[in-house]
Design a protein around this motif. Structure first.
Motif, PDB file in Angstrom:
ATOM      1  N   MET A 199       0.820  -1.210   0.000  1.00 34.26           N
ATOM      2  CA  MET A 199       0.000   0.000   0.000  1.00 34.26           C
ATOM      3  C   MET A 199       0.856   1.262   0.000  1.00 34.26           C
ATOM      4  O   MET A 199       0.578   2.217  -0.737  1.00 34.26           O
ATOM      5  N   MET A 200       1.891   1.272   0.833  1.00 34.74           N
ATOM      6  CA  MET A 200       2.750   2.457   0.914  1.00 34.74           C
ATOM      7  C   MET A 200       3.487   2.705  -0.398  1.00 34.74           C
ATOM      8  O   MET A 200       3.552   3.846  -0.879  1.00 34.74           O
ATOM      9  N   GLU A 201       4.029   1.643  -0.981  1.00 32.43           N
ATOM     10  CA  GLU A 201       4.790   1.826  -2.222  1.00 32.43           C
ATOM     11  C   GLU A 201       3.878   2.184  -3.396  1.00 32.43           C
ATOM     12  O   GLU A 201       4.287   2.920  -4.290  1.00 32.43           O
ATOM     13  N   LEU A 202       2.651   1.672  -3.391  1.00 34.31           N
ATOM     14  CA  LEU A 202       1.692   2.049  -4.429  1.00 34.31           C
ATOM     15  C   LEU A 202       1.361   3.537  -4.327  1.00 34.31           C
ATOM     16  O   LEU A 202       1.346   4.260  -5.338  1.00 34.31           O
ATOM     17  N   ALA A 203       1.099   4.000  -3.109  1.00 32.31           N
ATOM     18  CA  ALA A 203       0.770   5.411  -2.912  1.00 32.31           C
ATOM     19  C   ALA A 203       1.946   6.315  -3.296  1.00 32.31           C
ATOM     20  O   ALA A 203       1.773   7.342  -3.969  1.00 32.31           O
ATOM     21  N   LYS A 204       3.141   5.925  -2.879  1.00 30.57           N
ATOM     22  CA  LYS A 204       4.327   6.730  -3.208  1.00 30.57           C
ATOM     23  C   LYS A 204       4.562   6.777  -4.716  1.00 30.57           C
ATOM     24  O   LYS A 204       4.884   7.825  -5.278  1.00 30.57           O
ATOM     25  N   ALA A 205       4.425   5.619  -5.368  1.00 27.49           N
ATOM     26  CA  ALA A 205       4.654   5.563  -6.816  1.00 27.49           C
ATOM     27  C   ALA A 205       3.611   6.377  -7.571  1.00 27.49           C
ATOM     28  O   ALA A 205       3.919   7.020  -8.581  1.00 27.49           O
ATOM     29  N   ALA A 206       2.364   6.361  -7.081  1.00 24.81           N
ATOM     30  CA  ALA A 206       1.304   7.135  -7.732  1.00 24.81           C
ATOM     31  C   ALA A 206       1.632   8.627  -7.712  1.00 24.81           C
ATOM     32  O   ALA A 206       1.350   9.356  -8.676  1.00 24.81           O
ATOM     33  N   ARG A 207       2.228   9.081  -6.621  1.00 23.57           N
ATOM     34  CA  ARG A 207       2.588  10.492  -6.516  1.00 23.57           C
ATOM     35  C   ARG A 207       3.863  10.816  -7.293  1.00 23.57           C
ATOM     36  O   ARG A 207       3.994  11.893  -7.856  1.00 23.57           O
ATOM     37  N   ARG A 208       4.783   9.874  -7.301  1.00 31.84           N
ATOM     38  CA  ARG A 208       6.076  10.145  -7.936  1.00 31.84           C
ATOM     39  C   ARG A 208       6.010  10.081  -9.453  1.00 31.84           C
ATOM     40  O   ARG A 208       6.648  10.874 -10.148  1.00 31.84           O
ATOM     41  N   TYR A 209       5.217   9.112  -9.966  1.00 31.18           N
ATOM     42  CA  TYR A 209       5.154   8.910 -11.412  1.00 31.18           C
ATOM     43  C   TYR A 209       3.740   9.212 -11.906  1.00 31.18           C
ATOM     44  O   TYR A 209       2.910   8.323 -12.060  1.00 31.18           O
ATOM     45  N   SER A 210       3.485  10.463 -12.160  1.00 36.21           N
ATOM     46  CA  SER A 210       2.144  10.879 -12.573  1.00 36.21           C
ATOM     47  C   SER A 210       1.874  10.454 -14.013  1.00 36.21           C
ATOM     48  O   SER A 210       2.794  10.244 -14.812  1.00 36.21           O
ATOM     49  N   HIS A 211       0.589  10.325 -14.304  1.00 35.66           N
ATOM     50  CA  HIS A 211       0.145  10.003 -15.660  1.00 35.66           C
ATOM     51  C   HIS A 211      -0.872  11.064 -16.061  1.00 35.66           C
ATOM     52  O   HIS A 211      -1.770  11.396 -15.276  1.00 35.66           O
ATOM     53  N   PRO A 212      -0.767  11.613 -17.271  1.00 36.76           N
ATOM     54  CA  PRO A 212      -1.670  12.712 -17.666  1.00 36.76           C
ATOM     55  C   PRO A 212      -3.144  12.333 -17.665  1.00 36.76           C
ATOM     56  O   PRO A 212      -4.009  13.216 -17.552  1.00 36.76           O
ATOM     57  N   ASP A 213      -3.433  11.028 -17.783  1.00 34.09           N
ATOM     58  CA  ASP A 213      -4.826  10.596 -17.860  1.00 34.09           C
ATOM     59  C   ASP A 213      -5.341   9.967 -16.564  1.00 34.09           C
ATOM     60  O   ASP A 213      -6.457   9.444 -16.538  1.00 34.09           O
ATOM     61  N   VAL A 214      -4.514   9.990 -15.512  1.00 33.29           N
ATOM     62  CA  VAL A 214      -4.920   9.372 -14.244  1.00 33.29           C
ATOM     63  C   VAL A 214      -4.754  10.374 -13.107  1.00 33.29           C
ATOM     64  O   VAL A 214      -3.663  10.910 -12.890  1.00 33.29           O
ATOM     65  N   HIS A 215      -5.852  10.618 -12.408  1.00 33.18           N
ATOM     66  CA  HIS A 215      -5.820  11.501 -11.234  1.00 33.18           C
ATOM     67  C   HIS A 215      -6.107  10.674  -9.994  1.00 33.18           C
ATOM     68  O   HIS A 215      -7.174  10.074  -9.866  1.00 33.18           O
ATOM     69  N   TRP A 216      -5.136  10.624  -9.086  1.00 30.50           N
ATOM     70  CA  TRP A 216      -5.259   9.794  -7.889  1.00 30.50           C
ATOM     71  C   TRP A 216      -5.866  10.588  -6.735  1.00 30.50           C
ATOM     72  O   TRP A 216      -5.505  11.740  -6.483  1.00 30.50           O
ATOM     73  N   ILE A 217      -6.777   9.943  -6.019  1.00 35.65           N
ATOM     74  CA  ILE A 217      -7.368  10.496  -4.802  1.00 35.65           C
ATOM     75  C   ILE A 217      -7.144   9.475  -3.693  1.00 35.65           C
ATOM     76  O   ILE A 217      -7.490   8.299  -3.840  1.00 35.65           O
ATOM     77  N   PHE A 218      -6.548   9.904  -2.585  1.00 35.13           N
ATOM     78  CA  PHE A 218      -6.289   9.003  -1.459  1.00 35.13           C
ATOM     79  C   PHE A 218      -7.348   9.191  -0.378  1.00 35.13           C
ATOM     80  O   PHE A 218      -7.704  10.323  -0.045  1.00 35.13           O
TER      81      PHE A 218
END
Length: 374
Positions: A21-40
């Protein structure tokens, strides 16, 4: 594409799921994608630091946690879905809400242990948790799992009703400075010890490792030590720590087997940096993060020939027959005598570890998010 990531379980997670969970959250913030917006749903570091329910000491505490978890999954999380209107909800802890939701669901099943090893769980709790899992397998659900071995196991128990995608996870990024104190306190020298890091869950087969280590000492006269870092198993039924303690005493290995308990990230870095080899005798794993961590640190790995570990190591480790004292002892002796073999395993391991980066982890998630049903 809006993606809601459920991080509530971080308030009790202590092992592999926490890392995931921690590494998924960190990776989502570190490697953004123009078509994906993450909400925690929660701030990951803050939620992981919440100790209100960690290591409950009484039945009342455990009951309170289960009620809190049920309230979250069945009421609060669906409310957040209504509020944020995500296209995708990701639940990385097996359980998705029972309520109908107007979004796709990606539910992470890390393994099939609940079905494969019922003896390791209290009957009532297993029945209750499997019921929660089943109720959350609803419309527009896809399952994410960690290895092709886990996928095969899940199909055996769940059938082919739900698409199952395999995404290899990333190891924990150990950013804390190295803490050499643990080496000094236990008189651990460079390449002077075998290492295992993790809980004393029964499936980890750590009594076998202690017995093999004892045989290794008898047959080689080596002065290498054995470090078993980590806490007790997750329940009395699953906990081999008392068995290991007694075994160490019976074999008179108190000065050779080090049991430091839970250690910090800085201490883990120190242990990896100086270890002779990592030994992973587990009977069943969904993935096997320590294999990737060890290889990344340039530590050769001896592991059981359990399917997930063979898949993750991919020929870069030294397998032994699962459960075989004789074969494990043989492989420990072989590694201690063959310097060229050890060097080869180190190089193969470093190369294999490159296949498990945070960037590849999140890119695989982006692929599944943006390509439903494929």
């Amino acid at each position: 594409m809006n993606v809601l990531l459920d991080l509530q379980y971080l308030n009790v997670a202590t092992s592999g799921i926490k890392t995931y969970m921690m590494e998924l959250a960190k990776a989502a913030r570190r490697y953004s994608h123009p078509d994906v917006h993450w909400i925690f749903t929660h701030e990951p570091e803050k939620q992981a630091a919440d100790n209100n329910y960690k290591f409950p000491q009484s039945k009342i505490q455990r009951l309170n946690y289960h009620l809190d978890y049920l309230r979250w999954k069945e009421f609060q999380l669906p409310d957040l879905v209504k509020k944020h209107k995500p296209d995708v909800l990701i639940c990385p802890d097996f359980v998705s809400p029972a309520a109908s939701l107007n979004c796709r669901r990606l539910t992470v099943f890390h393994d099939a242990f609940f079905w494969q090893m019922p003896q390791n769980y209290p009957k009532w709790w297993r029945k209750y948790f499997l019921n929660l899992i089943a109720k959350g397998l609803k419309e527009n659900t896809e399952i994410i799992t960690t290895t092709y071995y886990s996928k095969k196991s899940l199909i055996q128990y769940l059938g082919n009703d739900w698409p199952i995608n395999v995404i290899y996870q990333a190891p924990k990024m150990l950013h804390d400075p190295i803490e050499p104190t643990i080496l000094k306190n236990h008189q651990l020298e460079k390449e002077g010890y075998f290492l295992h890091i993790g809980t004393f869950d029964r499936r980890k087969n750590l009594p076998l490792l202690v017995k093999a280590y004892s045989e290794f000492l008898t047959q080689t006269g080596s002065d290498k030590k054995l470090v078993l870092a980590g806490g007790a198993g997750q329940s009395k039924q699953m906990d081999d720590f008392p068995i290991v303690q007694k075994l160490v005493e019976d074999l008179q290995l108190e000065n050779q087997v080090i049991l430091p308990g839970y250690v910090s990230d800085g201490a883990i870095k120190a242990l990896y940096s100086q270890a002779f080899a990592y030994v992973f005798p587990s009977q069943n794993e969904g993935f096997g993060i320590p294999i990737v961590e060890s290889m990344g640190f340039g530590v050769p790995v001896i592991h059981s020939d359990q399917e997930a570990l063979l898949e993750v190591a991919n020929g870069a480790g030294m397998p032994f027959q699962t459960g075989s004292l004789e074969d494990l002892t043989k492989k420990m002796i072989l590694l201690s005598q063959e310097n060229d073999l050890r060097a080869q395993l180190i190089e193969k391991g470093k190369k294999r570890a490159e296949d498990f980066s945070a960037k590849k982890f999140i890119e695989a998630f982006h692929q599944v998010i943006l390509n439903p049903g494929k």
